[in-house]
Design a protein around this motif. Structure first.
Motif, short mmCIF file in Angstrom:
data_model
loop_
_atom_site.label_atom_id
_atom_site.label_comp_id
_atom_site.label_asym_id
_atom_site.label_seq_id
_atom_site.Cartn_x
_atom_site.Cartn_y
_atom_site.Cartn_z
N ALA A 1 0.84 -1.21 0.00
CA ALA A 1 0.00 0.00 0.00
C ALA A 1 0.86 1.25 0.00
O ALA A 1 0.56 2.24 -0.69
CB ALA A 1 -0.93 -0.02 1.22
N GLU A 2 1.94 1.24 0.78
CA GLU A 2 2.84 2.39 0.81
C GLU A 2 3.49 2.61 -0.56
O GLU A 2 3.62 3.75 -1.04
CB GLU A 2 3.90 2.18 1.89
CG GLU A 2 3.31 2.11 3.30
CD GLU A 2 4.28 1.50 4.30
OE1 GLU A 2 5.51 1.65 4.09
OE2 GLU A 2 3.83 0.85 5.27
N ILE A 3 3.89 1.51 -1.19
CA ILE A 3 4.51 1.62 -2.52
C ILE A 3 3.51 2.18 -3.53
O ILE A 3 3.81 3.12 -4.29
CB ILE A 3 5.04 0.25 -2.98
CG1 ILE A 3 6.20 -0.20 -2.08
CG2 ILE A 3 5.50 0.31 -4.43
CD1 ILE A 3 6.67 -1.61 -2.36
N TRP A 4 2.30 1.58 -3.53
CA TRP A 4 1.29 2.04 -4.50
C TRP A 4 0.94 3.52 -4.29
O TRP A 4 0.76 4.27 -5.25
CB TRP A 4 0.02 1.20 -4.39
CG TRP A 4 0.11 -0.18 -4.96
CD1 TRP A 4 -0.08 -1.35 -4.30
CD2 TRP A 4 0.42 -0.53 -6.31
NE1 TRP A 4 0.10 -2.43 -5.13
CE2 TRP A 4 0.40 -1.94 -6.39
CE3 TRP A 4 0.71 0.19 -7.46
CZ2 TRP A 4 0.65 -2.64 -7.56
CZ3 TRP A 4 0.97 -0.51 -8.64
CH2 TRP A 4 0.94 -1.89 -8.68
N THR A 5 0.86 3.93 -3.04
CA THR A 5 0.50 5.32 -2.74
C THR A 5 1.51 6.29 -3.35
O THR A 5 1.15 7.27 -4.02
CB THR A 5 0.40 5.54 -1.22
OG1 THR A 5 -0.59 4.65 -0.68
CG2 THR A 5 0.00 6.98 -0.91
N LEU A 6 2.79 6.02 -3.14
CA LEU A 6 3.82 6.91 -3.66
C LEU A 6 4.01 6.75 -5.17
O LEU A 6 4.34 7.71 -5.87
CB LEU A 6 5.16 6.67 -2.95
CG LEU A 6 5.37 7.53 -1.69
CD1 LEU A 6 4.48 7.04 -0.55
CD2 LEU A 6 6.83 7.52 -1.25
N PHE A 7 3.79 5.53 -5.66
CA PHE A 7 4.02 5.27 -7.08
C PHE A 7 2.91 5.86 -7.95
O PHE A 7 3.18 6.40 -9.03
CB PHE A 7 4.11 3.76 -7.30
CG PHE A 7 4.41 3.37 -8.71
CD1 PHE A 7 5.68 3.52 -9.25
CD2 PHE A 7 3.40 2.84 -9.53
CE1 PHE A 7 5.95 3.15 -10.56
CE2 PHE A 7 3.66 2.48 -10.85
CZ PHE A 7 4.95 2.63 -11.36
#
Length: 881
Positions: free
Chosen positions: A692-698
């Protein structure tokens, strides 16, 4: 080390250099200042333990707490993060430097606690698994931990014992020792107490010595310890060897490989985020810190460590349920067991045999009566190795204690009889002959008593006893009676005797066991354990097939199997003879349908294990004897007995039953399933949050939004969400119906059963609601948009961890208070998140702003979307089945 320094004691060195094989037993006793009749007293043994140190082979020194703590900061990504903090300080962002330092230290503390607890748990398991020895101290026989043995101790050896230290043999009774591990000699060596004359005799020729680490395979013996620990011959070899590293469990290995692959993917995504940020005009230092922080948060470097903690703590919990796990991979394997092949005696039954029926003078008799033939009662009392302990309790082999107690009830106490009829010689019982004979002397001369399986003893008899005098032996009638008794669930033994005018030469077994007079049959009953029937039913509901393997008569085996529900009236009983006549290929065609094996030799267990494994089954095999060790070693789960098991069986096993109870195996399987489930839940939770953290920033730049989180936000989320809430999942109670589902296929991926799909879509959902919060804040011109994203992403993971406590059962049915550590961790995390939002002194550090009441309620509502959606997913899954 202190023990090493003590080895330099001149007196000690002198003792250990003594050529013990050249000394008479009395000389060795005098040299070691020990009474060979009583042994050392408690005070002297304690003094020698202090002087000589523990009887242990020294291991490589483990990392101390300080090195363990420093090791938490040697990971590549942590080093990069530390460097990023230094760079922040050099460019004037001191608050970032302080925040990064705090986060790094807190992560290090949590990692240290995990590793330290795992080390302590594993060390505790090793201490629990330490072997013991029967020692004569102060005139009484005591069970002493092998590590507490000292030079001068008198050790009793029996078949199956691992020799605990280097011994000078004082007495032997057909003692044979397997010394292959030390000398390379493939066959067991027969021992004697005779003094040798060659000073430079090789170890293999020192027949009056027994060395640490070798195995007694036959007979009995009494030895005096002459060397312990690193001064033993085994210890001298150990000095030349480096200590092997602890091997990782299969689960840890799979997680480590997965972690490396994920790391490459995450680093690639971070590089893209960094590049896109630069193209959008973001500050390079900010984007560098963001990329590094995201990589640190997203890479699950702690997963192997968490699995170790879960396995080790789970293994310790199993000890409380009488299952000692000797090898951590066994915890994983337990969840895959499809067949449990169990001994009958003591495991499925109470191991408290009683003599229930006798066949004497061609008639059946119940119980014990005073008019039984004296030779029969003498045979019961004297032809066994049962004895009374310090409390007056008869101890020994269950069969022999039953015979001994039967004689006592008739007024014939073996302890008193042996004074007037001492044992002069014996032919010990072994699994091939199925006989035991003892030679005694009384006022009339010499007398031999023999007991054993009827089919093995009757051919050695030439007549049968009768009050009126010897009668011809009707072998067919006796065998028919034995069959009838066995069909009633009785274990049947035959007894015989004869008188001799002269004492036969030593070790003349054939002379003792020929021309015998048959005395009668005794039927012994070992009733099933009350909890065994329920455990068998639980096995069946869990998709596990219980199988009984016994050396008993086929009819006896089937009678017990019927009472337990292992077999039915139509079930076939396969005997050892049947197995011997079958090829492995023929046996494999029938092995899945066989539920009872009788008259099986221990070595035939290997054939059973191999046949089941070749059919794709995962096998738990129980055993207690020396010959069981190979089968225990090749089984997927080797289970040895903690009470009646030999040292050899325990060393070869993966798990020890401290109470020798079949139900404990089922309990261990249940616990193993719970542990594996909880490891899966932690992985699901951690990877979903990380994704989720990756998707949010990506995704933010691709929908026209600025970078939604600062490096300190990412690190904080990683700390508070992967910390206590994740670890609290390790103590999650078992799910309902855990023993109503089939075993887990051993080769099945840990991400099977929809887990990777869940990680993907729930991670995207978390990112979606977080970015929705950012977009809504933009539309409403709120300057607190970053704090809102920060809060939604953190609290969404709290909702997620509550929802995934079960794959199917709703949280509302489980009960919010059924895992108090997890509830406490969630409440604490929520409180910490509120603190970084509303405590003024923390706001500059975490770059946050206090949300208005409406904004906070909006964030709480968005965060709950994840919880509600996962609960709907579980509802759909329940509806489909």
């Amino acid at each position: 080390m202190q023990a090493t320094k003590k080895q330099e004691n001149p007196e000690k060195s002198k003792r250990f250099e003594t050529p013990w094989h050249l000394l008479e037993p009395w000389q060795a006793a005098a040299w070691l200042k020990v009474d060979p009749e009583k042994g050392l007293d408690h005070e002297e043994s304690q003094r020698r333990l202090d002087a000589f140190g523990p009887n242990m082979i020294m291991e490589q020194r483990r990392r101390g707490p300080m090195r363990m703590f420093i090791g938490q900061f040697t990971d590549f990504m942590i080093i990069v993060l530390i460097l990023a903090g230094i760079v922040s300080g050099l460019i004037g962002e001191s608050s970032d430097t302080i925040a990064i330092a705090v986060i790094v230290v807190l992560n290090g503390v949590i990692g240290f606690i995990q590793e330290f607890r795992a080390e302590r748990a594993v060390a505790a398991l090793k201490r629990l698994a330490s072997p013991t020895a029967q020692v004569l101290r102060g005139g009484s026989i005591q069970t002493v931990a092998a590590r507490d043995l000292v030079p001068g101790d008198l050790v009793l050896l029996e078949a199956g014992n691992v020799v605990p230290a280097d011994l000078k043999l004082l007495d032997v009774a057909r003692l044979k020792v397997e010394e292959a591990a030390l000398t390379g000699e493939s066959l067991p060596v027969e021992k004697s107490r005779a003094v040798l004359r060659e000073l430079e005799s090789p170890l293999g020729d020192r027949r009056n010595m027994a060395y640490k680490g070798t195995i007694a395979t036959y007979g009995r013996g009494l030895g005096m310890i002459v060397a312990t620990g690193m001064e033993t011959e085994l210890g001298k070899i150990a000095r030349l060897l480096s200590q092997d590293k602890e091997s990782k469990t299969p689960l840890q290995q799979r997680l480590a490989v997965f972690g490396k692959r994920l790391a490459l993917l995450v680093l690639t995504i971070c590089a893209i985020i960094f590049a896109v940020g630069l193209l959008r005009g973001e500050p390079p230092v900010l984007m560098f810190l963001t990329a590094v922080s995201l990589a640190v948060a997203a890479i699950p470097e702690a997963l192997p460590a968490v699995s170790t903690v879960s396995l080790a703590l789970g293994a310790r919990r199993m000890v409380q349920k009488n299952a000692l796990i000797r090898r951590l991979p066994a915890v994983e394997t337990l969840g895959s067991v499809t067949f449990i092949c169990s001994d009958k005696t003591g495991t499925l039954t109470q191991n408290r045999m009683q003599a229930e029926a006798f066949y004497v003078e061609e008639s059946m008799r119940e119980g014990i009566a005073q008019d039984f033939p004296p030779p029969l009662l003498h045979a019961l009392a004297l032809n066994n190795d049962a004895r009374r302990d310090e409390q007056g309790i008869v101890v020994g082999d269950p069969t022999e204690t039953a015979l001994y107690e039967a004689a006592v009830r008739a007024g014939y106490d073996g302890a008193e009889l042996v004074k007037t009829m001492p044992r002069l010689d014996e032919v010990p019982f072994d699994s091939e002959r199925k006989l035991m004979s003892t030679l005694h002397q009384d006022d009339s001369g010499f007398v031999v008593y023999t007991k054993g399986a009827p089919e093995n003893l009757l051919p050695l008899c030439v007549e049968q006893w009768h009050a009126s005098g010897p009668q011809p032996l009707a072998v067919e009638n006796v065998m028919a009676t034995a069959e009838q008794m066995a069909a009633q669930g009785l274990r049947v033994l035959a007894l015989a005797w004869k008188r001799l005018a002269e004492r036969p030469s030593p070790q003349s077994g054939d002379a003792l066991e020929s021309g015998l007079c048959f005395l009668g049959l005794v039927g012994l009953m070992d009733p099933p354990r009350p909890e065994a029937k329920q455990a068998v039913d639980l096995c069946r509901s869990a998709g596990i097939v219980p199988v009984m393997i016994t050396g008993d008569h086929p009819a006896t085996a089937k009678a017990i199997a019927l009472r337990l529900g292992i077999a039915d009236e139509n079930s076939e009983v396969l005997t050892g003879q049947d197995l011997a006549n079958m090829s492995l290929e023929e046996f494999e065609q029938r092995v899945n349908s066989v539920r009872v094996y009788a008259r099986v030799a221990p070595e035939q267990k290997i054939k059973i294990v191999q046949a089941l494994q070749d059919k794709g089954e995962f096998v738990a095999m129980t055993g207690d004897g020396v010959n069981d060790a190979p089968a225990l070693g090749i089984a997927n789960i080797g289970v040895s007995m903690g009470k009646i098991g030999t040292d050899v069986a325990r060393e070869a096993s993966h798990m020890v039953l401290l109470d020798d109870n079949f139900a404990t195996i089922v309990t261990a399987v249940r616990e193993g399933r719970r542990i594996f489930d909880n490891i899966r839940k932690f992985i699901k939770y951690a990877l979903t949050g990380n994704s989720a953290e990756i998707w949010t920033l990506f995704l933010a730049p691709f929908i026209g939004l600025p970078i939604p989180l600062l490096p300190i936000h990412i690190l904080w989320i990683n700390l508070v969400t992967d910390g206590l809430p994740g670890l609290a999942l390790a103590v999650e109670p078992e799910e309902r119906g855990i023993m109503q589902r089939p075993p887990r296929p051993p080769q099945q991926s840990i991400f099977a059963e929809g887990m990777w799909q869940h990680i993907l879509w729930v991670g995207l959902l978390m990112a979606g609601v977080s970015l929705f919060a950012q977009g809504w804040a933009y539309v409403t011109d709120s300057p607190r948009w970053q704090s809102m994203v920060f809060t939604v992403l953190t609290l969404s993971q709290m909702g997620h961890v509550l929802a995934i406590r079960s794959d199917r059962v709703s949280l509302f049915r489980q009960g919010l208070f059924s895992n108090l550590p997890l509830l406490g961790a969630v409440i604490l995390t929520f409180g910490l998140q509120m603190a970084v939002l509303y405590v003024p002194v923390l706001q500059p550090i975490f770059k946050t702003q206090a949300l208005s009441l409406n904004e906070l309620l909006f964030c709480l509502g968005l965060s709950s979307v994840v919880f509600v959606t996962v609960e709907i997913e579980k509802w759909v899954r329940r509806r489909r089945t």
